[in-house]
Design a protein around this motif. Structure first.
Motif, PDB file in Angstrom:
ATOM      1  N   ASN A  18       0.835  -1.200   0.000  1.00 44.12           N
ATOM      2  CA  ASN A  18       0.000   0.000   0.000  1.00 44.12           C
ATOM      3  C   ASN A  18       0.874   1.256   0.000  1.00 44.12           C
ATOM      4  OD1 ASN A  18      -2.371   1.582   0.114  1.00 44.12           O
ATOM      5  ND2 ASN A  18      -2.319   1.616   2.332  1.00 44.12           N
ATOM      6  N   ARG A  19       1.889   1.277   0.844  1.00 43.80           N
ATOM      7  CA  ARG A  19       2.769   2.442   0.924  1.00 43.80           C
ATOM      8  C   ARG A  19       3.566   2.632  -0.368  1.00 43.80           C
ATOM      9  NH1 ARG A  19       3.544   3.729   6.509  1.00 43.80           N
ATOM     10  NH2 ARG A  19       1.413   3.776   7.297  1.00 43.80           N
ATOM     11  N   ARG A  20       4.044   1.531  -0.940  1.00 44.50           N
ATOM     12  CA  ARG A  20       4.792   1.645  -2.197  1.00 44.50           C
ATOM     13  C   ARG A  20       3.875   2.152  -3.302  1.00 44.50           C
ATOM     14  NH1 ARG A  20       6.890  -2.109  -6.340  1.00 44.50           N
ATOM     15  NH2 ARG A  20       6.018  -3.847  -5.184  1.00 44.50           N
ATOM     16  N   GLY A  21       2.632   1.688  -3.300  1.00 40.65           N
ATOM     17  CA  GLY A  21       1.664   2.179  -4.276  1.00 40.65           C
ATOM     18  C   GLY A  21       1.415   3.671  -4.122  1.00 40.65           C
ATOM     19  N   GLN A  22       1.343   4.137  -2.876  1.00 40.31           N
ATOM     20  CA  GLN A  22       1.158   5.568  -2.635  1.00 40.31           C
ATOM     21  C   GLN A  22       2.348   6.367  -3.165  1.00 40.31           C
ATOM     22  OE1 GLN A  22       0.514   5.295   1.597  1.00 40.31           O
ATOM     23  NE2 GLN A  22      -1.693   5.609   1.360  1.00 40.31           N
ATOM     24  N   CYS A  23       3.555   5.831  -2.997  1.00 44.32           N
ATOM     25  CA  CYS A  23       4.748   6.492  -3.541  1.00 44.32           C
ATOM     26  C   CYS A  23       4.667   6.581  -5.062  1.00 44.32           C
ATOM     27  CB  CYS A  23       6.012   5.735  -3.135  1.00 44.32           C
ATOM     28  SG  CYS A  23       6.412   5.803  -1.386  1.00 44.32           S
ATOM     29  N   MET A  24       4.239   5.489  -5.688  1.00 43.77           N
ATOM     30  CA  MET A  24       4.112   5.490  -7.150  1.00 43.77           C
ATOM     31  C   MET A  24       3.065   6.507  -7.609  1.00 43.77           C
ATOM     32  SD  MET A  24       6.285   3.347  -8.350  1.00 43.77           S
ATOM     33  CE  MET A  24       7.467   3.282  -7.027  1.00 43.77           C
ATOM     34  N   MET A  25       1.961   6.624  -6.865  1.00 45.73           N
ATOM     35  CA  MET A  25       0.927   7.610  -7.211  1.00 45.73           C
ATOM     36  C   MET A  25       1.498   9.018  -7.149  1.00 45.73           C
ATOM     37  SD  MET A  25      -2.880   6.476  -5.817  1.00 45.73           S
ATOM     38  CE  MET A  25      -2.797   7.650  -4.531  1.00 45.73           C
ATOM     39  N   LYS A  26       2.253   9.310  -6.105  1.00 46.74           N
ATOM     40  CA  LYS A  26       2.830  10.646  -5.958  1.00 46.74           C
ATOM     41  C   LYS A  26       3.797  10.961  -7.085  1.00 46.74           C
ATOM     42  CE  LYS A  26       2.169  11.217  -1.061  1.00 46.74           C
ATOM     43  NZ  LYS A  26       2.754  11.416   0.252  1.00 46.74           N
ATOM     44  N   LYS A  27       4.442   9.939  -7.621  1.00 51.51           N
ATOM     45  CA  LYS A  27       5.358  10.135  -8.746  1.00 51.51           C
ATOM     46  C   LYS A  27       4.627  10.150 -10.086  1.00 51.51           C
ATOM     47  CE  LYS A  27       9.476   8.198  -6.633  1.00 51.51           C
ATOM     48  NZ  LYS A  27      10.629   7.327  -6.839  1.00 51.51           N
ATOM     49  N   GLY A  28       3.312   9.887 -10.055  1.00 52.14           N
ATOM     50  CA  GLY A  28       2.526   9.877 -11.280  1.00 52.14           C
ATOM     51  C   GLY A  28       2.641   8.589 -12.075  1.00 52.14           C
ATOM     52  N   ILE A  29       3.142   7.543 -11.455  1.00 51.20           N
ATOM     53  CA  ILE A  29       3.301   6.243 -12.115  1.00 51.20           C
ATOM     54  C   ILE A  29       2.102   5.391 -11.711  1.00 51.20           C
ATOM     55  CG2 ILE A  29       4.866   4.314 -12.545  1.00 51.20           C
ATOM     56  CD1 ILE A  29       7.116   6.062 -11.355  1.00 51.20           C
ATOM     57  N   HIS A  30       0.956   5.711 -12.287  1.00 52.98           N
ATOM     58  CA  HIS A  30      -0.309   5.130 -11.855  1.00 52.98           C
ATOM     59  C   HIS A  30      -0.418   3.641 -12.152  1.00 52.98           C
ATOM     60  CE1 HIS A  30      -1.605   9.093 -10.771  1.00 52.98           C
ATOM     61  NE2 HIS A  30      -1.355   9.524 -11.984  1.00 52.98           N
ATOM     62  N   ALA A  62      -6.620   4.505 -10.262  1.00 51.77           N
ATOM     63  CA  ALA A  62      -7.299   4.105 -11.502  1.00 51.77           C
ATOM     64  C   ALA A  62      -8.003   5.294 -12.131  1.00 51.77           C
ATOM     65  CB  ALA A  62      -8.290   2.981 -11.216  1.00 51.77           C
ATOM     66  N   ASP A  63      -8.657   6.106 -11.329  1.00 48.38           N
ATOM     67  CA  ASP A  63      -9.342   7.285 -11.846  1.00 48.38           C
ATOM     68  C   ASP A  63      -8.340   8.258 -12.459  1.00 48.38           C
ATOM     69  OD1 ASP A  63     -11.707   8.644 -12.402  1.00 48.38           O
ATOM     70  OD2 ASP A  63     -11.735   9.699 -10.488  1.00 48.38           O
ATOM     71  N   ALA A  64      -7.204   8.444 -11.796  1.00 43.60           N
ATOM     72  CA  ALA A  64      -6.168   9.346 -12.308  1.00 43.60           C
ATOM     73  C   ALA A  64      -5.580   8.844 -13.622  1.00 43.60           C
ATOM     74  CB  ALA A  64      -5.065   9.528 -11.272  1.00 43.60           C
ATOM     75  N   SER A  65      -5.557   7.522 -13.802  1.00 48.50           N
ATOM     76  CA  SER A  65      -4.996   6.962 -15.033  1.00 48.50           C
ATOM     77  C   SER A  65      -6.030   6.893 -16.155  1.00 48.50           C
ATOM     78  CB  SER A  65      -4.426   5.566 -14.777  1.00 48.50           C
ATOM     79  OG  SER A  65      -5.464   4.624 -14.605  1.00 48.50           O
ATOM     80  N   GLY A  66      -7.288   7.226 -15.834  1.00 49.45           N
ATOM     81  CA  GLY A  66      -8.338   7.205 -16.845  1.00 49.45           C
ATOM     82  C   GLY A  66      -9.124   5.913 -16.896  1.00 49.45           C
ATOM     83  N   ASP A  67      -8.847   4.986 -15.990  1.00 46.83           N
ATOM     84  CA  ASP A  67      -9.571   3.713 -15.956  1.00 46.83           C
ATOM     85  C   ASP A  67     -10.768   3.854 -15.011  1.00 46.83           C
ATOM     86  OD1 ASP A  67     -10.490   1.114 -15.894  1.00 46.83           O
ATOM     87  OD2 ASP A  67      -8.493   0.232 -15.630  1.00 46.83           O
ATOM     88  N   GLY A 105     -19.199   6.762 -21.703  1.00 47.97           N
ATOM     89  CA  GLY A 105     -17.876   6.155 -21.772  1.00 47.97           C
ATOM     90  C   GLY A 105     -17.383   5.743 -20.407  1.00 47.97           C
ATOM     91  N   THR A 106     -16.413   4.842 -20.373  1.00 44.59           N
ATOM     92  CA  THR A 106     -15.876   4.385 -19.095  1.00 44.59           C
ATOM     93  C   THR A 106     -14.440   4.817 -18.922  1.00 44.59           C
ATOM     94  OG1 THR A 106     -15.222   2.274 -20.070  1.00 44.59           O
ATOM     95  CG2 THR A 106     -17.382   2.379 -18.976  1.00 44.59           C
ATOM     96  N   SER A 107     -13.940   5.657 -19.782  1.00 45.20           N
ATOM     97  CA  SER A 107     -12.564   6.111 -19.657  1.00 45.20           C
ATOM     98  C   SER A 107     -12.511   7.597 -19.924  1.00 45.20           C
ATOM     99  CB  SER A 107     -11.677   5.358 -20.658  1.00 45.20           C
ATOM    100  OG  SER A 107     -10.359   5.832 -20.591  1.00 45.20           O
ATOM    101  N   ASP A 108     -11.881   8.333 -19.026  1.00 44.69           N
ATOM    102  CA  ASP A 108     -11.709   9.758 -19.239  1.00 44.69           C
ATOM    103  C   ASP A 108     -10.265  10.136 -18.976  1.00 44.69           C
ATOM    104  OD1 ASP A 108     -14.509   9.445 -17.927  1.00 44.69           O
ATOM    105  OD2 ASP A 108     -13.212   9.873 -16.216  1.00 44.69           O
ATOM    106  N   LYS A 109      -9.537  10.394 -20.004  1.00 43.14           N
ATOM    107  CA  LYS A 109      -8.167  10.863 -19.860  1.00 43.14           C
ATOM    108  C   LYS A 109      -8.198  12.357 -19.968  1.00 43.14           C
ATOM    109  CE  LYS A 109      -5.963   6.754 -20.969  1.00 43.14           C
ATOM    110  NZ  LYS A 109      -4.816   6.155 -20.508  1.00 43.14           N
TER     111      LYS A 109
END
Length: 110
Positions: A18-30, A62-67, A105-109
């Motif tokens: 969970n923490r590593r995922g949060q780090c990836m989110m902060k770096k924009g690596i969704h 997922a929302d930030a990545s458009g999924d 639609g189900t994707s919004d980028k």
């Protein structure tokens, strides 16, 4: 790197992912963040506070990545377990509102 090391410990694995995922989110690596959250949720049957937090992070990434579909699924799992968790009700309403304004639609980028 320390989170990856902590993932080897079964007692710390879920929290470290969970923490590593949060780090990836902060770096924009969704996409990598989503993978961490999904791995943290693997083999989860009951949704407790930690799982709700991971699902919330998964939905946000997922929302930030458009999924939008994956985000909706994560937020709905929380909503079914705890309607008052953070702002999950508003997040679901936002997804429904966006879906109705962009023609279903189900994707919004953005």
């Amino acid at each position: 790197q320390q989170y990856q090391f902590a993932e080897r410990n079964p007692k710390l694995r879920k929290q470290a992912l969970n923490r590593r995922g949060q780090c990836m989110m902060k770096k924009g690596i969704h996409d990598l963040a989503i993978a961490c959250f999904e791995e943290a949720l693997s083999n989860v049957n009951l949704i407790g506070p930690a799982e709700k937090d991971i699902l919330y992070n998964l939905g946000t990434a997922a929302d930030a990545s458009g999924d939008t579909a994956k985000a909706e699924e994560a937020f709905k799992r929380i909503y079914e377990a705890d309607i008052a968790f953070k702002d999950v009700a508003r997040k679901i309403e936002d997804i429904y509102r966006r879906r109705s304004t962009d023609g279903g639609g189900t994707s919004d980028k953005e």
